[in-house]
Design a protein around this motif. Structure first.
Motif, PDB file in Angstrom:
ATOM      1  N   ARG A  33       0.861  -1.333  -0.067  1.00  0.00           N
ATOM      2  CA  ARG A  33       0.055   0.133  -0.034  1.00  0.00           C
ATOM      3  C   ARG A  33       0.885   1.347  -0.056  1.00  0.00           C
ATOM      4  O   ARG A  33       0.291   2.317   0.074  1.00  0.00           O
ATOM      5  N   GLY A  34       2.315   1.180  -0.070  1.00  0.00           N
ATOM      6  CA  GLY A  34       3.080   2.354   0.032  1.00  0.00           C
ATOM      7  C   GLY A  34       3.396   2.956   1.217  1.00  0.00           C
ATOM      8  O   GLY A  34       4.038   4.044   1.307  1.00  0.00           O
ATOM      9  N   TYR A  35       3.088   2.054   2.443  1.00  0.00           N
ATOM     10  CA  TYR A  35       3.426   2.454   3.826  1.00  0.00           C
ATOM     11  C   TYR A  35       4.810   1.941   4.115  1.00  0.00           C
ATOM     12  O   TYR A  35       4.743   1.003   4.876  1.00  0.00           O
ATOM     13  N   LEU A  36       5.786   2.746   3.645  1.00  0.00           N
ATOM     14  CA  LEU A  36       7.230   2.058   3.805  1.00  0.00           C
ATOM     15  C   LEU A  36       7.836   2.182   5.138  1.00  0.00           C
ATOM     16  O   LEU A  36       8.397   1.316   5.423  1.00  0.00           O
ATOM     17  N   VAL A  37       7.530   3.184   5.758  1.00  0.00           N
ATOM     18  CA  VAL A  37       7.953   3.218   7.174  1.00  0.00           C
ATOM     19  C   VAL A  37       7.612   2.207   8.179  1.00  0.00           C
ATOM     20  O   VAL A  37       8.061   1.347   8.798  1.00  0.00           O
ATOM     21  N   LYS A  38       6.138   1.899   8.048  1.00  0.00           N
ATOM     22  CA  LYS A  38       5.486   0.767   8.784  1.00  0.00           C
ATOM     23  C   LYS A  38       6.031  -0.493   7.952  1.00  0.00           C
ATOM     24  O   LYS A  38       6.389  -1.315   9.070  1.00  0.00           O
ATOM     25  N   ILE A  69      12.434   1.474  -0.403  1.00  0.00           N
ATOM     26  CA  ILE A  69      12.661   3.027   0.468  1.00  0.00           C
ATOM     27  C   ILE A  69      13.891   3.680  -0.293  1.00  0.00           C
ATOM     28  O   ILE A  69      13.899   4.898  -0.328  1.00  0.00           O
ATOM     29  N   GLY A  70      15.055   2.842  -0.570  1.00  0.00           N
ATOM     30  CA  GLY A  70      16.029   3.446  -1.561  1.00  0.00           C
ATOM     31  C   GLY A  70      15.410   3.934  -2.744  1.00  0.00           C
ATOM     32  O   GLY A  70      15.862   5.386  -2.955  1.00  0.00           O
ATOM     33  N   ASN A  75      15.200   8.422  -6.002  1.00  0.00           N
ATOM     34  CA  ASN A  75      14.829   8.900  -7.449  1.00  0.00           C
ATOM     35  C   ASN A  75      13.310   9.128  -7.113  1.00  0.00           C
ATOM     36  O   ASN A  75      12.457   8.740  -7.906  1.00  0.00           O
ATOM     37  N   PRO A  76      12.910  10.291  -6.415  1.00  0.00           N
ATOM     38  CA  PRO A  76      11.472  10.738  -6.379  1.00  0.00           C
ATOM     39  C   PRO A  76      10.917  11.204  -7.633  1.00  0.00           C
ATOM     40  O   PRO A  76      11.793  12.077  -8.265  1.00  0.00           O
ATOM     41  N   GLN A  77       9.758  11.140  -8.242  1.00  0.00           N
ATOM     42  CA  GLN A  77       9.206  11.872  -9.151  1.00  0.00           C
ATOM     43  C   GLN A  77       8.477  13.130  -9.000  1.00  0.00           C
ATOM     44  O   GLN A  77       8.353  13.952 -10.046  1.00  0.00           O
ATOM     45  N   THR A  78       7.532  13.032  -8.005  1.00  0.00           N
ATOM     46  CA  THR A  78       6.699  14.185  -7.687  1.00  0.00           C
ATOM     47  C   THR A  78       7.142  14.860  -6.456  1.00  0.00           C
ATOM     48  O   THR A  78       7.857  14.612  -5.713  1.00  0.00           O
ATOM     49  N   LYS A  79       6.402  15.971  -6.203  1.00  0.00           N
ATOM     50  CA  LYS A  79       6.726  16.743  -5.049  1.00  0.00           C
ATOM     51  C   LYS A  79       6.167  16.078  -3.858  1.00  0.00           C
ATOM     52  O   LYS A  79       7.154  15.946  -2.786  1.00  0.00           O
ATOM     53  N   ALA A  80       5.088  15.115  -3.903  1.00  0.00           N
ATOM     54  CA  ALA A  80       4.857  14.446  -2.833  1.00  0.00           C
ATOM     55  C   ALA A  80       5.942  13.200  -2.328  1.00  0.00           C
ATOM     56  O   ALA A  80       6.116  12.762  -1.278  1.00  0.00           O
ATOM     57  N   GLU A  81       6.369  12.653  -3.731  1.00  0.00           N
ATOM     58  CA  GLU A  81       7.350  11.672  -3.284  1.00  0.00           C
ATOM     59  C   GLU A  81       8.627  12.168  -2.845  1.00  0.00           C
ATOM     60  O   GLU A  81       9.346  11.575  -2.288  1.00  0.00           O
ATOM     61  N   LEU A  88      11.855   9.463   4.605  1.00  0.00           N
ATOM     62  CA  LEU A  88      12.408   8.109   4.778  1.00  0.00           C
ATOM     63  C   LEU A  88      13.887   8.328   4.981  1.00  0.00           C
ATOM     64  O   LEU A  88      14.521   7.357   5.649  1.00  0.00           O
ATOM     65  N   ALA A  89      14.794   9.233   4.440  1.00  0.00           N
ATOM     66  CA  ALA A  89      16.069   9.232   4.653  1.00  0.00           C
ATOM     67  C   ALA A  89      16.559   9.628   5.866  1.00  0.00           C
ATOM     68  O   ALA A  89      17.381   9.296   6.425  1.00  0.00           O
ATOM     69  N   LYS A  90      15.506  10.353   6.649  1.00  0.00           N
ATOM     70  CA  LYS A  90      15.739  10.701   8.112  1.00  0.00           C
ATOM     71  C   LYS A  90      15.626   9.190   8.859  1.00  0.00           C
ATOM     72  O   LYS A  90      16.363   9.047   9.804  1.00  0.00           O
ATOM     73  N   VAL A  91      14.526   8.624   8.509  1.00  0.00           N
ATOM     74  CA  VAL A  91      14.121   7.159   9.288  1.00  0.00           C
ATOM     75  C   VAL A  91      15.171   6.167   9.011  1.00  0.00           C
ATOM     76  O   VAL A  91      15.572   5.493   9.754  1.00  0.00           O
TER      77      VAL A  91
END
Length: 420
Positions: A33-38, A69-70, A75-81, A88-91
């Protein structure tokens, strides 16, 4: 060094069968679902729990999640990403090292190869990641860290047999080793490239530098056998590159085989004549071989031909100048060995010949200095500072020998300014 494009092909996990631990199930659902921290939290627990830490599936999912996560960080594509990637970089700032460990843990536990086809796509992704990080550290002059990252890239490349990545990492690590002046590491990283006989057709980096650096390293260590093998590998890999035959000629000179050296240098010149842009440089390299073999007339002929093609250059001007200078020094040394009681006039004759040779070198040193003084690029100026120092130092000796006091003062002033 050019970075590699990162391509992460992530599969959609639409199956789930058999008994799972709750952490594995939750990790799967969260990443899907895209909840990568969880997902990270759940899979970390699963990889430590006694019931699941020895399962190949656990390490497959851990590799998947950490590479996702990497991908979000790198390689984020949008502002939200981008916002998600920053979080994620902090976590998980060292996601790549965890993914690396997970990959090799999977190898340990997946005895049946159940996940081989699914996980193998992560090896090149992670290998390219490590290589790109090595490039970044190299550009910051963090050479030890660059070599560490290259080691990981090489290990990953060898697993999925990606020669391109392995060769690039060996080259970058070898350049870093050279920068730290570590000859053992230089050999460690450059030798596999020479053994593989890399050529410009198979790689995009400076092949000539690899062969010449390794040759020089072996020669300085007195390992003439490996030096010769390196030169021969260069000629085998790059048969039409005149530089390879120049190196082969140098190897023959050092081994005392002047006849074969001259054959190699003639081959080099024949090849270089096909490229007018390269011919002046090739003639300089040929001249250096003739100089080493004590064929000064042929050396001078090559330098003169090179200068006729391009008078505004450092190599031929300095090469001709230093050859005349060294011959003058030989005359001075020979004169010092003449017995005091000798009445043949040999002492005066040798000193006069030395003086003439010293004087003959002056216009060539000046030509080399003129070329350096005409440089405008700051990097080129910095690279040529040692060359300028060599020319000025030689001229200082020359002017002292031929009693040109005013010129000597000018040279000393420039040397003092250069050394500040």
């Amino acid at each position: 060094m050019k970075k590699l494009t990162l391509m992460l092909a992530l599969m959609s996990m639409v199956y789930w069968a058999g008994a799972q631990s709750i952490n594995l199930s939750n990790a799967y659902e969260a990443q899907n679902r895209g909840y990568l921290v969880k997902a990270k939290g759940y899979i970390d627990q699963a990889s430590e729990h006694a019931d699941t830490k020895a399962e190949a599936k656990t390490w497959f999912y851990k590799t998947l999640i950490y590479c996702k996560i990497g991908g979000a960080i790198v390689n984020p594509q949008t502002k939200a990403e981008r916002k998600e990637g920053q979080n994620l970089a902090k976590v998980c700032p060292h996601w790549y090292s965890t993914a690396f460990e997970a990959l090799f843990a999977w190898q340990q536990f997946d005895k049946e190869g159940e996940y081989t086809d699914k996980i193998k796509r992560f090896f090149p992704y992670l290998g390219n990641t490590y290589y790109n990080m090595a490039v970044t550290e190299y550009e910051k002059s963090n050479f030890d860290m660059a070599m560490n990252y290259c080691d990981s890239a090489i290990m990953l490349a060898n697993v999925f047999r990606n020669d391109d990545l392995a060769n690039n990492a060996y080259y970058l690590a070898g350049c870093a080793a050279q920068s730290t002046r570590n000859t053992d590491l230089t050999k460690k990283y450059f030798q596999p490239l020479v053994t593989a006989k890399v050529s410009p057709k198979s790689v995009k980096f400076d092949v000539k530098m690899v062969y010449e650096a390794l040759f020089t390293t072996y020669y300085k260590e007195g390992d003439t056998v490996k030096a010769m093998r390196t030169a021969r590998a260069f000629t085998q890999a790059c048969k039409t590159d005149y530089n390879a035959h120049v190196l082969m000629a140098t190897a023959f000179i050092y081994s005392g085989n002047n006849e074969q050296a001259l054959k190699s240098i003639n081959m080099a010149l024949t090849l270089a004549e096909k490229d007018s842009a390269q011919l002046p440089v090739a003639l300089c390299r040929a001249a250096s071989i003739y100089d080493l073999s004590k064929q000064f007339d042929k050396a001078e002929e090559c330098y003169r031909k090179s200068l006729a093609l391009n008078s505004n250059q450092y190599e031929a001007n300095y090469g001709q100048g230093i050859m005349l200078y060294n011959r003058a020094v030989d005359k001075v040394n020979a004169a010092s060995e003449v017995p005091v009681e000798d009445e043949t006039g040999l002492y005066d004759k040798l000193n006069e010949e030395a003086k003439q040779l010293f004087s003959a070198s002056v216009p060539y040193f000046k030509g080399a200095i003129s070329y350096i003084d005409g440089l405008t690029n700051e990097d080129d100026i910095a690279v040529n500072r040692p060359n300028l120092g060599r020319c000025l130092t030689a001229l200082r000796t020359v002017y002292a020998r031929v009693n040109q006091s005013e010129e000597l003062k000018e040279v000393n002033a420039r040397l003092e300014a250069l050394q500040k």
